[in-house]
Design an enzyme around this catalytic site. Structure first.
Site, PDB file in Angstrom:
ATOM      1  N   THR A 180       0.870  -1.173   0.000  1.00  0.00           N
ATOM      2  CA  THR A 180       0.000   0.000   0.000  1.00  0.00           C
ATOM      3  C   THR A 180       0.905   1.220   0.000  1.00  0.00           C
ATOM      4  OG1 THR A 180      -1.818  -1.099   1.127  1.00  0.00           O
ATOM      5  CG2 THR A 180      -1.734   1.299   1.310  1.00  0.00           C
TER       6      THR A 180
ATOM      7  N   LYS B   2      -7.224   1.636  -2.999  1.00  0.00           N
ATOM      8  CA  LYS B   2      -6.881   1.217  -1.633  1.00  0.00           C
ATOM      9  C   LYS B   2      -7.040   2.389  -0.670  1.00  0.00           C
ATOM     10  CE  LYS B   2      -5.365  -1.273   1.830  1.00  0.00           C
ATOM     11  NZ  LYS B   2      -4.136  -2.047   1.991  1.00  0.00           N
TER      12      LYS B   2
END
Lengths: 280, 280
Positions: free
Chosen positions: A85, A160
């Protein structure tokens, strides 16, 4: 997570080369037949497909852009996939650099945590060129169940970020309701019986509120990692001139929690900021 | 909601007396055999059980405490049930006053909206004396599916406040994520595909985000009613010396939305404050 994910590729019969900063963490994979490489660059020079999942955007930056890194050593035609991420902007820079070297890059962050990684049940959000995504989809399918192409480079990371932005404020609501229940003298378990299945219902309320009540703050997802993610979302929102006050409030509260030394607890530990937990 | 709920009682064979401020709203019930009363007090004087569901706490105050109201005319042994979402403190005062007159009172707010009321699928959160709750439980079962005794007088209202406190911040998270998706150039439907089933998942994300994206702001639950509820929760939290910044932020945003004239839209209209909706 990386170990579980790589294990699925190995089990499926792929030839797997690995590099980790701490070689010990790769031992089981090496025992099962993976080949050790001494630097990220060696992977990029030898493999058709390189998958990275590291810690912070600064780690991604290093692994991709340093001298012995992936981009400097990229073999023509090799596809790089970053499943960390990280920031949408960095994902865009990596994709550009990979194209210039005759390769390609996708950003493909995941949700589902350790459990999702172990059970090949991750949600994978993918950004990059569509034809590259189509090409490597069979590999994603070995690691995840909910695999969605989100758009051009950076779109996986942006998706995300949406995920983390939802969670940021949802956690405030769950903690504040549990605090209200406690202060009102209600039994929080009984409150959850009334409210979990209706319009207030959420994954966080069903899965994390019971742990808040019990004072179980063990990490499913670390406070420090959530702070990292919210920090990326917050910076990126600012660059887009987008005001997200709920995200800002949540990030502030989590930073205060971490400042008290609780960065290695699970995200449900935010409840501590509201005095929620078992009565002493 | 009251009409649907009363209808279930009538269908189950209960003798039903009704009073509404606007008699026209009771017409179908009267056609089906309900008996009209000219004032709340007449209901309290003639019935074993009186159920109220009105608008604001001030309406509850009036119906219960005014001269021709329920408490002044309460028959000994009659049970009063207020199903309005109202303040825990007021529920406590009603219960005390009912006891002094030889009756009893429960607070029993609901969630599930119009649909829940029509389908007898409400979640009912009940406060008051346990033996009174046990006595009237068969009546609750005609109107709801998830009926939970929460504790002494006021506890039903406190539980409903927990419900609204969760929703308040969850709505911020859902709106902010949809705004982030839009600004990032993502397809918000595709984002929902990735994030709805995981740790970001919630009733609001699954049910209201799609309506935000389409610009469908028709009320399931009215902005103005949500502001009322959050106002009660906010005042009550303040009295308990409890700081709920997520609730405060949400209430502030919803008040700004209502100030723009959008109080009669559904709560998903908060998305308008973030510029979410179909592109023109």
């Amino acid at each position: 997570m990386g170990k579980s994910m790589a294990g699925h590729l190995l089990k499926a019969g792929h030839r797997l080369h690995v590099y980790t900063r701490t070689k010990e963490k790769a031992r089981d994979l090496l025992t099962d037949g993976a080949v050790w490489e001494d630097a990220p660059g060696s992977l990029a020079a030898r493999c058709d497909l390189v998958i990275t999942i590291v810690g912070m955007p600064s780690d991604v930056e290093q692994v991709y852009f340093e001298e012995g890194g992936l981009l400097a050593n990229l073999r023509k035609g090799t596809v790089l996939i970053d499943m960390t991420t990280s920031s949408p902007e960095l994902a865009g820079r990596i994709a550009d650099a990979a194209k210039k070297k005759g390769g390609a890059a996708l950003d493909a962050p995941v949700s589902g945590g350790d459990k999702g990684a172990r059970e090949a049940g991750l949600s994978i959000m993918v950004g990059g060129d569509r034809h590259v995504y189509d090409e490597v989809l069979p590999v994603f399918k070995l690691m995840g169940r909910n695999i969605v192409y989100q758009g051009p480079a950076g779109s996986g990371q942006s998706c995300k970020m949406c995920n983390q932005v939802v969670i940021a404020s949802t956690m405030l609501g769950v903690c504040e309701a549990m605090a209200y229940a406690k202060k009102s003298g209600l039994d929080p378990h009984t409150v959850l019986e009334s409210i979990s299945a209706g319009a207030a219902g959420s994954w966080a309320l069903s899965n994390l509120a019971p742990r808040m009540i019990e004072g179980d703050f063990d990490p499913g997802f670390y406070v420090k990692h959530f702070i990292k993610d919210m920090g990326i979302a917050s910076e990126s929102a600012e660059k887009m001139d987008l005001d997200l006050p709920g995200l800002a409030l949540s990030l502030k509260s989590y930073r205060e929690l971490a400042a008290k030394g609780d960065g290695d607890l699970g995200t449900q530990a935010l409840a501590k900021m509201y005095g929620v937990g078992p009565s002493k």
